[in-house]
Motif scaffolding. Structure first.
Motif, short mmCIF file in Angstrom:
data_model
loop_
_atom_site.label_atom_id
_atom_site.label_comp_id
_atom_site.label_asym_id
_atom_site.label_seq_id
_atom_site.Cartn_x
_atom_site.Cartn_y
_atom_site.Cartn_z
N PRO A 1 0.83 -1.21 -0.11
CA PRO A 1 0.14 0.07 -0.06
C PRO A 1 0.78 1.38 -0.11
CG PRO A 1 0.23 -0.80 2.13
CD PRO A 1 0.87 -1.83 1.50
N SER A 2 0.22 2.23 -0.55
CA SER A 2 1.15 3.66 -0.73
C SER A 2 0.74 4.43 0.65
CB SER A 2 0.78 4.39 -2.25
OG SER A 2 -0.57 4.43 -1.98
N GLY A 3 1.54 5.30 0.77
CA GLY A 3 1.17 6.32 1.70
C GLY A 3 0.64 7.44 1.15
N TYR A 4 0.49 8.84 2.08
CA TYR A 4 -0.40 9.59 1.64
C TYR A 4 0.13 10.89 2.24
CZ TYR A 4 -3.50 9.03 5.49
OH TYR A 4 -4.13 8.72 6.93
N ASN A 5 -0.06 12.01 1.55
CA ASN A 5 0.35 13.41 2.39
C ASN A 5 -1.33 13.81 2.66
OD1 ASN A 5 2.37 13.07 -0.01
ND2 ASN A 5 3.08 14.75 1.55
N PHE A 6 -1.07 14.85 3.41
CA PHE A 6 -2.53 15.30 4.31
C PHE A 6 -2.14 16.76 4.77
CE2 PHE A 6 -0.71 12.42 7.40
CZ PHE A 6 -0.76 13.63 8.75
N VAL A 7 -3.08 17.48 5.04
CA VAL A 7 -3.03 18.53 5.66
C VAL A 7 -4.32 18.22 6.97
CG1 VAL A 7 -4.00 20.92 6.20
CG2 VAL A 7 -2.68 20.31 4.21
N ALA A 8 -3.88 18.43 8.26
CA ALA A 8 -4.41 17.86 9.58
C ALA A 8 -5.23 19.11 9.99
CB ALA A 8 -3.52 17.19 10.19
N TRP A 9 -6.37 19.21 10.31
CA TRP A 9 -7.11 20.55 10.89
C TRP A 9 -7.19 20.24 12.46
CZ3 TRP A 9 -6.37 23.44 7.14
CH2 TRP A 9 -6.60 23.13 5.70
N VAL B 1 6.12 -4.59 -2.66
CA VAL B 1 5.82 -3.40 -1.84
C VAL B 1 6.74 -2.21 -2.13
CG1 VAL B 1 5.19 -4.98 0.04
CG2 VAL B 1 7.72 -4.34 -0.40
N GLY B 2 7.53 -2.19 -3.45
CA GLY B 2 8.37 -1.11 -3.72
C GLY B 2 9.58 -1.35 -4.34
N MET B 3 10.69 -1.45 -3.51
CA MET B 3 11.96 -1.98 -3.81
C MET B 3 12.83 -2.64 -3.01
SD MET B 3 15.13 0.63 -5.10
CE MET B 3 14.54 0.57 -6.61
N ASN B 4 13.38 -3.74 -3.28
CA ASN B 4 13.76 -4.78 -2.29
C ASN B 4 14.99 -4.12 -1.30
OD1 ASN B 4 16.01 -4.50 -4.09
ND2 ASN B 4 16.72 -6.46 -3.86
N ASP B 5 15.09 -4.74 -0.18
CA ASP B 5 15.63 -4.26 0.73
C ASP B 5 17.22 -4.20 0.40
OD1 ASP B 5 15.34 -3.73 3.87
OD2 ASP B 5 17.25 -4.98 3.53
N ARG B 6 18.06 -3.15 1.07
CA ARG B 6 19.31 -2.98 0.79
C ARG B 6 20.28 -4.29 1.33
NH1 ARG B 6 19.68 3.47 2.12
NH2 ARG B 6 17.63 3.87 1.39
N THR B 7 19.72 -4.97 2.08
CA THR B 7 20.65 -6.22 2.51
C THR B 7 20.77 -7.12 1.30
OG1 THR B 7 18.85 -7.14 3.34
CG2 THR B 7 20.06 -6.10 4.81
N GLU B 8 20.21 -6.96 0.30
CA GLU B 8 20.27 -7.89 -0.72
C GLU B 8 21.12 -7.29 -1.85
OE1 GLU B 8 16.14 -8.57 -2.31
OE2 GLU B 8 15.48 -9.40 -0.20
#
Length: 732
Positions: free
Chosen positions: A468-476, A714-721
């Motif tokens: 899942p992707s994250g999101y930007n928001f303005v919180a009131w 989920v995006g890009m593989n981990d840097r340990t790889e």
């Protein structure tokens, strides 16, 4: 002075001419005798000595050059030998682990194969299967250091008490959890734990619950006043939020009584000592896991971590609240642990499987106050470690070294470094100069860089949307210092969303590398109601809502309320990000066109977090990361998460949303649970505690010397790889 200098030179030249004129004539006997005696035996010896010295120096230089070349060759051989030895140790460690787990070893050439042997599939279940596959890659070698850069200042990396995603990112390489998740298949695999059992008692729990609630309903009918305490608290919450209290006998009043009754029932249920456990999950730890200092990891370390987390004096409310459904934890022996849940929960397994374990021998002697205030206390069992687990502090270089005592398969890279470069342009310059290896670009930078041969010759671009992707928001913020704010009225919050043109921001500021969003759930998941689309810019609708809420244009065009107060507020956000600045300026200009004054308040990250935790803002701009595949919104929007610095920092309350969140979390049936999450989405869409802005793509450039960088689900593989072939390595 020039004249004096010229005169002196002229006098000197005249003197030499005079001396020559008074001497013997040219070609005289005296002159010939002087020329004959000019080169003597002594001169010859001196000349020979000089020639010998030159030759000696030349031989010395040649010898030094040969020794230097031999030294270089020797260093390369030592480096290669070190890599080979490290690979051999890793291979032996892997073989030893497989033998301990009962994995068959291939027969030797002198042994005939057993035709009845089943093929070994244990490699696929190994927590290091992806890393072992990387080690088999073309040109695999150990060595080199990856340098990244944060766009902000790192505040803390101390386990449990860290405050942001940056601290969590560091901890992910140092701490380990009981189980992990494959980034492609999303299937769980054992990490610190080698096995687990799940006893789902939810059917028996629900049967008991039905009987219990029936008895409580009879009690409530016999004495309706038993819910008065809960009812008074709900009324007080409405008054505090400056919302109207419903008149007795109205449908709204009956709904409020029903909510109070539900809270009373839940309290009685939780207090019943005969309540059966809803679920029990037991983990068996691997026998060969150790922390970075070589100390064995046992179930008692897990129990210590659990008890430390649940110490109310520890400044970790967000993490503690995440585990609120776990009722008991016990270490049964050195390798077995058991979690018991007070009620069914859809994330029960992932909740405890992701539990990170701390070493008791390191953290146990540290005072709670020191844990709360010291920023660099970090030790774990993971593949990387701090050079010193106690002394890192803000302003120091963040460098992780490979854990050479690692119990599993070691990563190839010997170090991970994060610089702190807050401005986009200096960070880009450092990347182009080769000072950092990975660069997260703004949309403008990305579009320019993918057409720059100097960049693409050395680096690999990547643009992806994680799921899942994250999101930007303005919180009131609806309440400050116990008083309602401008944004306590949901009509005002709705109007603000109508006035923020997210579609234009996505196209003009983000250059198409983002999409507007309508709520906290990723549209690609079933939690999101597909009928709810992001609201389009609609100034007419916004002004009508503001008019209903009592805001009308004054003589200068600025909106005013009945008391004559201008509509003016401050928007707080992290400083140092050019894209943030452009978005904030875009919003400010649009609002001013419609009579609303927005003051920009960019703050350095640590100060920004203090403002958010203290609820000391009118509105703030931030982002939530992708999180779990099926997200839990309780921490952000449930009213129980307002107090004690938890993540409902807008002070937003909606009793019906609270009820739906609680019901969704304890609903195991997935289709029914999705209906509940979609109902939550509809409430948030109506109430707009946030203006949900955008879901952005991740735009990156990675130095091409790093191999096995892969796109996964989920995006890009981990840097340990990742790894760097020997001849391309540039850092020790």
């Amino acid at each position: 002075m020039c004249g004096v200098g010229t005169d002196a030179a002229g006098l000197e030249l005249s003197g030499r001419r005079a001396a020559r004129a008074s001497g013997p004539p040219r070609g005289s006997i005296l002159e010939r005798n002087t020329m004959e005696k000019r080169f003597t035996v002594k001169d010859f010896l001196l000349f020979a000595l000089l020639i010998g010295l030159v030759v000696s120096v030349w031989f010395a230089i040649e010898q030094s050059d040969r020794e230097y070349k031999e030294l270089q060759t020797l260093n390369e051989q030592i480096k290669t030998l070190s890599n080979v030895q490290s690979e051999m140790r890793s291979t032996l460690s892997t073989l030893d682990r497989r033998l301990k787990n009962g994995v068959a070893v291939a027969p030797t050439t002198s042994d005939p194969p057993d035709v009845n042997d089943e093929p070994n599939t244990d490699d696929a279940d190994s927590p290091f299967a992806r890393l072992e596959a990387a080690r088999a890659g073309d040109g695999f070698a150990e060595g080199d250091v990856l340098i990244d850069a944060f766009g902000t200042l790192l505040v803390s990396v101390t386990a449990l008490t860290y405050k942001d995603a940056y601290g969590a990112r560091i901890q992910n390489y140092v701490l380990e959890s009981l189980a992990g998740r494959d980034p492609d298949t999303l299937e769980w695999y054992g990490l610190l734990a080698e096995d687990w059992t799940i006893d789902d008692n939810s059917a028996n729990y629900n049967a008991w619950l039905d009987v219990k609630k029936s008895a409580l309903d009879w009690q409530l009918q016999a004495d309706p006043n038993v819910i008065d305490d809960h009812l008074q608290k709900l009324v007080a919450a409405l008054e505090e939020a400056d919302e109207s209290v419903p008149e007795p006998g109205t449908p709204e009043a009956e709904a409020l009584r029903a909510q109070a009754a539900e809270q009373w029932r839940d309290q009685k249920v939780q207090a019943d000592k005969n309540r059966p456990p809803a679920m029990t999950i037991a983990f068996t730890l691997r026998p060969d896991v150790n922390f970075s200092d070589g100390t064995r990891l046992t179930a008692h370390d897990v129990q210590f971590t659990w008890e430390l987390l649940n110490n109310p004096k520890l400044d970790a409310p967000q993490t503690r609240n995440f585990f609120d459904n776990v009722e008991t934890f016990v270490a049964l022996d050195d390798r077995t642990i058991r979690f018991t849940f007070r009620e069914p929960h859809y994330l029960a397994f992932s909740m405890v499987a992701g539990f990170s374990v701390l070493p008791e021998h390191f953290y146990g002697p540290i005072d709670i106050e020191e844990l709360n205030t010291t920023p660099g206390l970090l030790m774990g069992s993971g593949p990387y470690q701090l050079p010193d687990p106690r002394t890192w502090a803000p302003g120091k270089l963040m460098r992780l070294e490979r854990n050479e005592n690692y119990w599993g398969v070691k990563p190839a890279l010997r170090g991970l470094v994060w610089l702190e470069i807050q401005k986009d342009v200096p960070r880009l310059t450092e990347f182009k100069n080769g000072g950092i290896d990975l660069f997260v670009a703004t949309p403008e930078q990305y579009e320019e860089m993918i057409h720059d041969a100097r960049v693409t010759d050395r680096t690999e671009p990547a643009a992806f949307q994680a799921v899942p992707s994250g999101y930007n928001f303005v919180a009131w913020n609806v309440e400050r210092h116990g008083e309602p704010t401008l944004f306590a009225d949901k009509r005002v919050r709705q109007a603000m969303t109508f006035l923020i043109d997210r579609h234009r921001i996505a196209e003009e500021v983000m250059l198409g590398h983002a999409r507007p969003t309508s709520g906290p759930f990723d549209p690609a998941t079933q939690q999101s109601d597909p009928e709810l689309q992001p609201r389009r810019f609609n100034a007419k609708r916004a002004m009508a809502l503001l008019n209903e809420a009592g805001w009308r244009p004054g003589d200068d065009g600025i909106l005013q309320n009945a008391a004559g107060d201008d509509f003016i507020f401050t928007l707080t956000y992290p400083s140092g990000n050019d894209t943030y600045e452009r978005v904030m300026l875009f919003i400010k200009d649009t609002l001013l066109e419609h009579g609303i004054i927005m003051q920009q308040d960019p703050q350095e990250w640590s100060i920004f977090i203090e403002r958010v935790d203290g609820r000391a803002f009118d509105a703030c701009a931030l982002a939530w990361g992708g999180g779990a595949i099926e997200g839990d919104i309780r921490q952000m929007f449930h009213s129980s998460q307002i107090a004690n610095g938890a993540n409902n920092f807008t002070n937003y309350r909606n009793p019906e949303l609270d009820r739906l969140i609680d019901e969704a979390r304890r609903t195991i049936d997935e289709p029914q649970r999705m209906k509940l999450w979609q109902a939550c989405h509809r409430i948030l869409y109506e109430d707009q505690p946030y203006t949900f802005l955008l879901r952005r793509k991740s735009l990156r450039f990675i130095d091409k010397r790093f191999k096995n960088t892969q796109m996964v689900r989920v995006g890009m593989n981990d840097r340990t790889e990742w790894y760097v072939p020997t001849l391309q390595q540039k850092r020790q």
